[in-house]
Scaffold this motif. Structure first.
Motif, PDB file in Angstrom:
ATOM      1  N   THR A  20       0.836  -1.206   0.000  1.00 59.70           N
ATOM      2  CA  THR A  20       0.000   0.000   0.000  1.00 59.70           C
ATOM      3  C   THR A  20       0.867   1.251   0.000  1.00 59.70           C
ATOM      4  OG1 THR A  20      -1.755  -1.144   1.191  1.00 59.70           O
ATOM      5  CG2 THR A  20      -1.807   1.255   1.225  1.00 59.70           C
ATOM      6  N   ARG A  21       1.900   1.229   0.841  1.00 62.15           N
ATOM      7  CA  ARG A  21       2.756   2.422   0.921  1.00 62.15           C
ATOM      8  C   ARG A  21       3.539   2.631  -0.366  1.00 62.15           C
ATOM      9  NH1 ARG A  21       3.223   0.857   6.614  1.00 62.15           N
ATOM     10  NH2 ARG A  21       5.063  -0.370   6.119  1.00 62.15           N
ATOM     11  N   ARG A  22       4.012   1.557  -0.987  1.00 62.30           N
ATOM     12  CA  ARG A  22       4.681   1.731  -2.285  1.00 62.30           C
ATOM     13  C   ARG A  22       3.693   2.325  -3.276  1.00 62.30           C
ATOM     14  NH1 ARG A  22       6.624  -3.426  -0.972  1.00 62.30           N
ATOM     15  NH2 ARG A  22       5.303  -4.444  -2.514  1.00 62.30           N
ATOM     16  N   GLY A  23       2.445   1.871  -3.199  1.00 63.90           N
ATOM     17  CA  GLY A  23       1.406   2.403  -4.083  1.00 63.90           C
ATOM     18  C   GLY A  23       1.168   3.882  -3.852  1.00 63.90           C
ATOM     19  N   VAL A  24       1.154   4.288  -2.591  1.00 62.66           N
ATOM     20  CA  VAL A  24       0.946   5.698  -2.261  1.00 62.66           C
ATOM     21  C   VAL A  24       2.079   6.530  -2.857  1.00 62.66           C
ATOM     22  CG1 VAL A  24       0.959   7.374  -0.363  1.00 62.66           C
ATOM     23  CG2 VAL A  24      -0.451   5.317  -0.199  1.00 62.66           C
ATOM     24  N   LEU A  25       3.311   6.040  -2.736  1.00 62.27           N
ATOM     25  CA  LEU A  25       4.450   6.774  -3.295  1.00 62.27           C
ATOM     26  C   LEU A  25       4.283   6.943  -4.800  1.00 62.27           C
ATOM     27  CD1 LEU A  25       7.545   5.363  -1.367  1.00 62.27           C
ATOM     28  CD2 LEU A  25       6.428   7.582  -1.109  1.00 62.27           C
ATOM     29  N   GLU A  26       3.879   5.870  -5.461  1.00 60.35           N
ATOM     30  CA  GLU A  26       3.636   5.937  -6.911  1.00 60.35           C
ATOM     31  C   GLU A  26       2.595   6.980  -7.236  1.00 60.35           C
ATOM     32  OE1 GLU A  26       2.813   2.714  -9.437  1.00 60.35           O
ATOM     33  OE2 GLU A  26       3.693   1.272  -8.030  1.00 60.35           O
ATOM     34  N   GLN A  27       1.503   6.936  -6.473  1.00 61.71           N
ATOM     35  CA  GLN A  27       0.417   7.878  -6.705  1.00 61.71           C
ATOM     36  C   GLN A  27       0.921   9.303  -6.575  1.00 61.71           C
ATOM     37  OE1 GLN A  27      -2.780   8.064  -7.645  1.00 61.71           O
ATOM     38  NE2 GLN A  27      -2.571  10.273  -7.245  1.00 61.71           N
TER      39      GLN A  27
END
Lengths: 118, 118
Positions: A20-27
């Motif tokens: 989830t956190r990697r996804g947030v960074l991508e976003q």
DNA sequence: GCTATACTGAACCATATGGTACAGTATAGC
DNA sequence: GCTATACTGTACCATATGGTTCAGTATAGC
């Protein structure tokens, strides 16, 4: 030598260990977002997302700013330079180590050949 | 696009988030070692060190081989290539994002100048 | 001023983590 | 065969993690 006892690395690698956190960074790499927007995107409660953002913030990977009711999340000022450097240094050591092993294997092969030709 | 939902990353970044485990990787980069040797070096019980080695092994960063009573730990066959790639890709996005912000700031400055000269 | 929205904080829950101790198994070496 | 060494497995502990709910507080907008 690679420095291993470093709380910064604990925090940042720990932050990166969650999808989830990697996804947030991508976003955030494509656009800033509010907590609500992130919570919706990753199908999670506001409180849950706020915790993730907190982890990223403590690792210095995300900054947030509250204007009115809305807290906007942006990419942090550090961009994983040190972590990239750690990994690169490690990879260097790693490949040296394997080259070394290759050399030993080569040596053994040569010795074997020498024995055969006796 | 950077791929974020990847259990491999969960495991490897998680493994790197602990100082002892980073230390073990460093150690193994210079020489193979037994569980006992590692436990002594990092002042920990055998059982504790075995757990750390297990984490590193599950992440593919360490291999172990038992000969007689001794289990020897060596560097794994993967050398954090994918993790390095993830971080590099992220750093790329990150710097693009900041360039973008720089451009916006530049634009605002130009507009300001234009207004001043009116 | 009322209401909806956006967050914040506290409490709770299940599971994971980082460590321990202790009892057991297997092997090395005399 | 006896003993020391090297691990292995289980149980235990405290704390952290990743999530939830629910009850606030603060602001936006009519």
């Amino acid at each position: 030598m690679v420095q291993y006892s470093n709380p910064q690395y604990d925090a940042s690698f720990g932050a990166l260990s969650d999808a989830t956190r990697r996804g947030v960074l991508e976003q955030l790499a494509s656009a800033d977002a509010s907590i609500t927007a992130l919570a919706e995107k990753f199908q999670m409660t506001l409180t849950g997302m706020k915790k993730h953002v907190g982890v990223l913030e403590r690792a210095g990977l995300v900054r947030t700013e509250k204007v009115g009711r809305v807290r906007t999340c942006k990419l942090g000022l550090r961009g994983l330079e040190q972590e990239a450097a750690w990994i690169e240094e490690y990879r260097q050591l790693w490949s040296e180590r394997f080259e070394e092993l290759d050399n030993i294997v080569e040596e053994l092969k040569l010795k074997e050949k020498a024995n055969e030709s006796k």
